[in-house]
Design a protein around this motif. Structure first.
Motif, mmCIF file in Angstrom:
data_model
loop_
_atom_site.group_PDB
_atom_site.id
_atom_site.type_symbol
_atom_site.label_atom_id
_atom_site.label_comp_id
_atom_site.label_asym_id
_atom_site.label_seq_id
_atom_site.Cartn_x
_atom_site.Cartn_y
_atom_site.Cartn_z
ATOM 1 N N THR A 74 0.828 -1.210 0.000
ATOM 2 C CA THR A 74 0.000 0.000 0.000
ATOM 3 C C THR A 74 0.861 1.258 0.000
ATOM 4 N N VAL A 80 2.611 1.989 -3.388
ATOM 5 C CA VAL A 80 1.763 2.671 -4.373
ATOM 6 C C VAL A 80 1.690 4.165 -4.071
ATOM 7 N N ILE A 93 5.034 5.790 -5.041
ATOM 8 C CA ILE A 93 5.217 5.916 -6.490
ATOM 9 C C ILE A 93 4.448 7.131 -7.009
ATOM 10 N N ILE A 94 3.210 7.255 -6.552
ATOM 11 C CA ILE A 94 2.402 8.418 -6.957
ATOM 12 C C ILE A 94 3.054 9.702 -6.465
ATOM 13 N N ALA A 153 10.251 3.979 -2.846
ATOM 14 C CA ALA A 153 9.199 3.189 -3.477
ATOM 15 C C ALA A 153 9.773 1.919 -4.107
ATOM 16 N N PHE A 155 8.911 -1.824 -3.279
ATOM 17 C CA PHE A 155 8.572 -2.846 -4.276
ATOM 18 C C PHE A 155 9.424 -4.092 -4.062
#
Length: 301
Positions: A26, A29, A32-33, A47, A51
């Motif tokens: 969570t 994501v 990354i945004i 990020a 991952f």
């Protein structure tokens, strides 16, 4: 000693890993945004770390499930070594990630004019990561003491926590001063902090695979305890290793005097030695070969 705390922190390794995976994925994501919106390399590096951690936690979760399978005629010790291979994969992933972060960070430091980072949003995203990593770290903290596989996941989450703290510092610097290289320096700091933990995990993995005595185990002290048992004359061919973290295995040849053998005390002596290993050295799996004094001469050393 095992942690029997109630609640989710005392749950099984599989459940803890699954919860940590959900948190990590969570936050990944979100980061990354955030990296796309802010242009932050530090967030992008964190990020990417998330991952990698998500992948590593999947490996750890699968390894934990495999390790729980019972022993059979082909795998007489069961599948506990699967945890070790999962930890090995985690350590390698960490080192590869560090190399990538370092290359990207150095590239930005050499070309500072190309850096443009939005510090305010970067700070918000980093704070979210810090809180989530703190929760995951707390959940794994007890189980990592007894499982090398969970320890690998724990170290990666710890690296994420430190990384989030570094990103927060960089975001504050950028927001207050506008000094953009702080982002690249935070990325480089993340890599530097992760490497020692990855190497430490690798060393532990190689120690297990090399069947070295577990850290903190004093073989001579074990010999002394065995020699202190009534009827024991000598002890040799002593071997102690571990299947995975917290699962030591012990074998030894114990020379017993004729009186102890003749009086039929072999069974009681064997039970005494096994209890000694379990109580004093936390070794649940021990095997002893009891021998008469003359048998020692025929053993190859």
């Amino acid at each position: 000693m095992h942690d029997h705390a109630p609640g989710i922190r005392g749950a099984s390794n599989q459940r803890l890993l699954a919860v940590s995976l959900t948190l990590t994925a969570t936050v990944m994501v979100v980061q990354i945004i955030g990296a796309i919106l802010t242009g932050s390399l530090a967030l992008l590096a964190d990020a990417a770390h998330m991952f990698t951690d998500s992948s590593a936690l999947v490996i750890a979760l699968i390894a934990s499930i495999i390790a729980a399978r019972p022993a059979n005629d082909r795998n007489t010790y069961g599948y506990q070594r699967a945890e070790v291979f999962g930890a090995l994969a985690n350590a390698v992933i960490l080192l590869v990630l560090c190399a990538w972060i370092a290359v990207e960070a150095i590239g930005r430091l050499l070309n500072p004019s190309e850096i443009e980072v939005e510090g305010g949003l970067m700070l918000v995203v980093a704070l979210i990561g810090l809180v989530a990593n703190g929760v995951a770290l707390y959940l794994l903290s007890a189980a990592q003491k007894h499982s090398i596989n969970v320890r690998g996941a724990y170290l990666e989450v710890l690296g994420d926590l430190v990384g989030s703290a570094m990103v927060i510092v960089a975001a504050i610097v950028i927001a207050l001063t506008g000094w953009m290289p702080a982002d690249a320096l935070a990325s480089l700091a993340i890599a530097v902090l992760i490497v020692p933990r990855a190497i430490s995990l690798l060393r532990e993995v190689f120690s297990v695979l090399g069947e070295r005595a577990p850290k903190g185990t004093d073989v001579q002290e074990i010999r002394d305890h065995i020699l202190g048992a009534d009827g024991v004359v000598d002890v040799h061919d002593v071997h102690v290793w571990q299947l995975t973290r917290g699962q030591p295995v012990f074998t030894a040849h114990v020379v017993v005097d004729d009186l102890a053998l003749a009086s039929g005390r072999s069974g009681a002596l064997l039970a005494q030695l096994q209890s000694c290993l379990a109580e004093h050295f936390d070794v649940e799996h021990s095997t002893f070969q009891l021998e008469p004094a003359g048998h020692l001469e025929h053993d190859a050393h």
